[in-house]
Scaffold this active site. Structure first.
Site, short mmCIF file in Angstrom:
data_model
loop_
_atom_site.label_atom_id
_atom_site.label_comp_id
_atom_site.label_asym_id
_atom_site.label_seq_id
_atom_site.Cartn_x
_atom_site.Cartn_y
_atom_site.Cartn_z
N CYS A 122 0.86 -1.17 0.00
CA CYS A 122 0.00 0.00 0.00
C CYS A 122 0.90 1.23 0.00
O CYS A 122 1.68 1.43 0.94
CB CYS A 122 -0.86 -0.03 1.26
SG CYS A 122 -1.73 1.50 1.57
N CYS A 158 -0.18 3.41 -6.77
CA CYS A 158 -1.19 2.88 -5.85
C CYS A 158 -1.40 1.44 -6.31
O CYS A 158 -1.55 1.20 -7.52
CB CYS A 158 -2.49 3.67 -5.96
SG CYS A 158 -3.89 2.86 -5.15
N1 DGL Z 1 -3.80 0.49 -2.55
C1 DGL Z 1 -3.38 1.49 -1.65
C2 DGL Z 1 -2.23 2.30 -2.16
O1 DGL Z 1 -1.35 1.72 -2.78
C3 DGL Z 1 -4.50 2.23 -0.91
C4 DGL Z 1 -5.47 2.96 -1.77
C5 DGL Z 1 -6.66 3.56 -1.00
O2 DGL Z 1 -7.28 2.84 -0.21
O3 DGL Z 1 -6.93 4.76 -1.20
O4 DGL Z 1 -2.12 3.47 -1.93
#
Ligand code: DGL
Length: 262
Positions: free
Chosen positions: A75, A183
């Site tokens: 994340c 992301c």
């Molecule tokens: N998938 C995550 C990232 O890489 C979180 C995205 C989210 O929940 O806004 O930032």
């Protein structure tokens, strides 16, 4: 218990982390994995830094109770906002995606990079900071794509093509040579993205990240050396949605278990 036999934990706000997990599982099928999707608090990108530190702390405390040897922050948003505050407080290795990939990205033979990320990640300028620390000659443009995570979690990728296209057009003004999917949810949009951006210009950092983690585990003699892998999926809400949205990237055998621990 022998450290090598402990679990490798992954977490993300939802299915995004599967874009990293699926690569890791392919490379290291004999490890024991625990994946936590925090759908109760999704999307992370709309939350404040304090909220994200609070949430990440709860998840890290939970992993500490699960006897894990490593935590993969699959994340970008919590890597950018919470890693620095929590990194020294736990008995396991912690791998944040942005910091782990920045050195390799900084070696790309390009002058202009656009990073698509969540609002919370963009606010920290983490990509710019860590890439420019390794190579100050690359210009980094960070662009927030506020709706993309929801589009993925709600399985609306193909219906949302116009929205995705318009977000991309904002980035084209920078004329970047590479587009980083900053992301872990965004690789789910690849089939739409490649209609408008040359595939060779899109960089999903998952591969660099997994290579980095494996090299580090190897260096520290932490890889499991016996056969027989395992995987366990937990979510803090909406287990059915998780399974449904996961489908595009990972074939989950069962609906994940819902936990109230977070
Ligand atoms: N998938 C995550 C990232 O890489 C979180 C995205 C989210 O929940 O806004 O930032």
């Amino acid at each position: 218990m022998d450290n090598k036999n402990k679990k490798i934990a992954f977490f993300d706000s939802g299915v995004g982390g599967l874009t990293v997990f699926s690569q890791m599982k392919k490379m290291l099928p004999n490890e024991k994995y625990l994946y936590f999707g925090d759908l109760k608090n999704s999307p992370y990108g709309e939350k404040s830094q304090d909220e994200l530190i609070h949430i990440s702390k709860k998840i890290f405390d939970f992993f500490a109770s699960q006897d894990v040897k490593a935590v993969v922050m699959a994340c970008n948003t919590t890597s950018a906002t919470a890693y620095d505050s929590l990194k020294d407080n736990y008995p396991y290795k912690i791998y944040p995606i942005i910091q782990s990939c920045a050195k390799k990205i900084a070696q790309l033979p390009v002058k202009r990079i656009c990073v698509f990320a969540t609002e919370a990640t963009v606010k920290t300028h983490a990509y710019q900071k860590y890439i420019n620390k390794n190579n100050p000659n690359i210009e980094i443009f960070e662009t927030a794509c506020p709706d993309w995570v929801k589009i993925v979690e709600e399985n609306r990728v193909f219906e949302s093509e116009e929205q995705i296209k318009s977000d991309l057009e904002h980035a084209f003004v920078y004329n970047p040579e590479k587009f980083i999917l900053g992301c872990t949810h965004y690789p789910f949009l690849t089939k739409v993205l490649v209609k408008y951006v040359d595939e060779s210009k899109i960089l999903n950092p998952a591969e660099i990240f997994v290579d980095y983690i494996i090299a580090d585990l190897k260096k520290n003699s932490m890889l499991k050396d016996s056969p027989g892998g395992q995987e366990e999926f937990l979510v803090s809400a909406n287990p059915q949605n998780f399974k449904h949205a996961a489908d595009m990237f990972y074939d989950l055998k069962n609906i994940p278990q819902k936990t109230d621990l977070i």
